[in-house]
Write an enzyme that holds these catalytic residues in place. Structure first.
Site, PDB file in Angstrom:
ATOM      1  N   ALA A   1      39.607   9.429 -31.993  1.00 59.76           N
ATOM      2  CA  ALA A   1      38.651  10.260 -31.257  1.00 59.76           C
ATOM      3  C   ALA A   1      37.213  10.199 -31.813  1.00 59.76           C
ATOM      4  CB  ALA A   1      39.172  11.700 -31.198  1.00 59.76           C
TER       5      ALA A   1
ATOM      6  N   ASP B   1      42.846  14.823 -30.502  1.00 66.77           N
ATOM      7  CA  ASP B   1      41.892  14.235 -29.558  1.00 66.77           C
ATOM      8  C   ASP B   1      41.137  15.304 -28.775  1.00 66.77           C
ATOM      9  OD1 ASP B   1      44.079  12.057 -30.005  1.00 66.77           O
ATOM     10  OD2 ASP B   1      42.264  11.055 -29.308  1.00 66.77           O
TER      11      ASP B   1
ATOM     12  N   ASN C   1      47.084  15.125 -28.802  1.00 64.48           N
ATOM     13  CA  ASN C   1      47.058  14.091 -29.843  1.00 64.48           C
ATOM     14  C   ASN C   1      48.036  12.996 -29.437  1.00 64.48           C
ATOM     15  OD1 ASN C   1      46.045  13.117 -32.407  1.00 64.48           O
ATOM     16  ND2 ASN C   1      48.074  13.524 -33.244  1.00 64.48           N
ATOM     17  N   LYS C   2      48.106  11.966 -30.243  1.00 63.59           N
ATOM     18  CA  LYS C   2      48.951  10.801 -29.944  1.00 63.59           C
ATOM     19  C   LYS C   2      50.358  11.202 -29.529  1.00 63.59           C
ATOM     20  CE  LYS C   2      48.044   7.370 -29.789  1.00 63.59           C
ATOM     21  NZ  LYS C   2      47.707   6.781 -28.459  1.00 63.59           N
TER      22      LYS C   2
HETATM   23  O1  MRU Z   1      45.093   6.044 -28.743  1.00 64.85           O
HETATM   24  P1  MRU Z   1      44.408   6.286 -30.059  1.00 64.85           P
HETATM   25  O2  MRU Z   1      44.874   5.355 -31.128  1.00 64.85           O
HETATM   26  O3  MRU Z   1      42.914   6.338 -29.924  1.00 64.85           O
HETATM   27  O4  MRU Z   1      44.875   7.759 -30.484  1.00 64.85           O
HETATM   28  C1  MRU Z   1      44.342   8.305 -31.658  1.00 64.85           C
HETATM   29  C2  MRU Z   1      44.927   9.620 -32.019  1.00 64.85           C
HETATM   30  O5  MRU Z   1      45.701  10.200 -31.303  1.00 64.85           O
HETATM   31  C3  MRU Z   1      44.418  10.246 -33.284  1.00 64.85           C
HETATM   32  O6  MRU Z   1      45.413  11.030 -33.884  1.00 64.85           O
HETATM   33  C4  MRU Z   1      43.212  11.152 -32.944  1.00 64.85           C
HETATM   34  O7  MRU Z   1      42.280  10.444 -32.192  1.00 64.85           O
HETATM   35  C5  MRU Z   1      42.578  11.698 -34.164  1.00 64.85           C
HETATM   36  S1  MRU Z   1      41.696  10.453 -35.100  1.00 64.85           S
HETATM   37  C6  MRU Z   1      40.939  11.291 -36.382  1.00 64.85           C
END
Ligand code: MRU
Length: 346
Positions: free
Chosen positions: A48, A233, A243-244
């Site tokens: 993010a 996110d 989040n992921k």
């Molecule tokens: O699809 P991505 O790899 O961009 O997903 C990222 C995540 O879900 C992270 O946990 C989130 O962005 C936090 S990064 C500090």
């Protein structure tokens, strides 16, 4: 390249192409708006805070491209800014960062660049502050032993620009001699945990073990996890957390086992305009990510797929959300000190 994973060099955004890791550390130089948008969409740049900063550099590039004889064609730059902000929908940091630099467009590319470089410099400071607050909280909740922490996806310097959020917290705990082991979820389907988090933890000398996502609940049940630390996110006003994908299942398992589940995220990940997680747009990605990997098919061709890139964890399952301001959400229901309800004592 210095400690920051993103930098500016002679009209171009310079970074590591995260798709090549861990085997190839490939430099990416992006000097057009379309190249920035594409890098965000294909996850060459991901995480993010990182996509937010990259998006702001995209606006720098757009402003320079639409300036003739010192006059900025503002309408065209704003059109490009709209396209950049829409490159991925779930992480609010992208829209936030693009919005922040929009105010500078009328003053020209140098002004947009100055604001973006400020944002880049702030990111490392903010992450370290959030990580320090989170480490304090983890040690307060789990005071008894060196910690075994489970983490998901990648939240390190690759996902931000420097230090990281949940991984930043691991760095602080490790600096304090308070960390025994990190269990890293591989994070299907794009393996941000296996490819990126292990790479960053190895770089930092932090002890870790990689595990398949499906083993996380069992690791908790068998007393191997004192605390779960993840990034975010988007955090809504009521404390729901996007989040992921897989984060929600982890939070459910952590709640069942009385294990603190802590979200570490900068203030720029909190969305003051969204009341609850119900309104979050969860990005769905291509079937190809699920039915194969690295060009090798892992399912019959044409198999139908459900591939959400994120999920939304209800705030009630989150022990605390921690930002650079400290603990900004706390769920009163979680007071456990980790691994208290296990099948096999650790
Ligand atoms: O699809 P991505 O790899 O961009 O997903 C990222 C995540 O879900 C992270 O946990 C989130 O962005 C936090 S990064 C500090």
């Amino acid at each position: 390249m210095d400690d920051s994973s993103l930098s500016w060099d002679d009209g171009a955004l310079v970074t590591i192409d995260q798709r090549g890791l861990p085997h190839e550390v490939r430099e990416l130089r992006l000097d057009t708006v379309d190249a920035v948008i594409d890098a965000i969409r294909v996850l060459a740049i991901r995480g993010a805070p990182a996509i937010g900063i990259a998006g702001a550099f995209g606006v720098v590039i757009a402003t320079a491209a639409h300036t003739v004889d010192g006059v900025v064609d503002e309408a065209r730059v704003h059109d490009d800014a709209d396209r950049i902000a829409a490159a991925r929908p779930t992480a609010v940091n992208l829209a936030w960062a693009v919005q922040r630099v929009r105010a500078k467009i009328a003053h020209g590319a140098d002004a947009v660049l100055a604001e973006t470089l400020d944002m880049l410099a702030e990111d490392g400071r903010v992450n370290r502050a959030a990580a320090t607050h989170a480490a304090d909280l983890v040690q307060e909740l789990c005071p008894d032993r060196p910690l075994r922490v489970l983490t998901h996806c990648n939240t390190g310097r690759l996902a931000t620009s420097a230090f990281g959020t949940a991984i930043g917290t691991l760095r602080v705990l490790f600096e304090r001699g308070a960390l025994e082991d990190v269990l890293v979820d591989e994070t299907r389907p794009l393996l941000q945990g296996a490819r990126l988090t292990t790479w960053e933890l190895a770089e930092a000398g932090i002890p870790h073990r990689l595990t398949i996502d499906a083993a996380a609940a069992w690791a908790m049940a068998t007393g191997q996890v004192d605390c779960a630390l993840v990034g975010a996110d988007r955090v809504t006003v009521n404390g729901d957390v996007a989040n992921k994908i897989g984060t929600y299942s982890l939070a459910l398992a952590a709640r069942h086992h009385g294990i603190p589940f802590i979200v570490v995220a900068p203030e720029s990940t909190r969305d003051p305009n969204m009341a609850t997680g119900r309104d979050i747009v969860v990005e769905e990605r291509a079937a190809a990510e699920v039915i194969g990997f690295g060009g090798v098919a892992t399912a019959p061709e044409g198999t139908a797929v459900f591939n959400p890139a994120f999920d939304v964890t209800p705030g009630a399952l989150v022990t605390a959300v921690v930002s650079e301001l400290g603990v900004v959400h706390r769920c009163a229901a979680t007071t456990g000190s980790g691994s208290t309800r296990t099948l096999v004592p650790g």
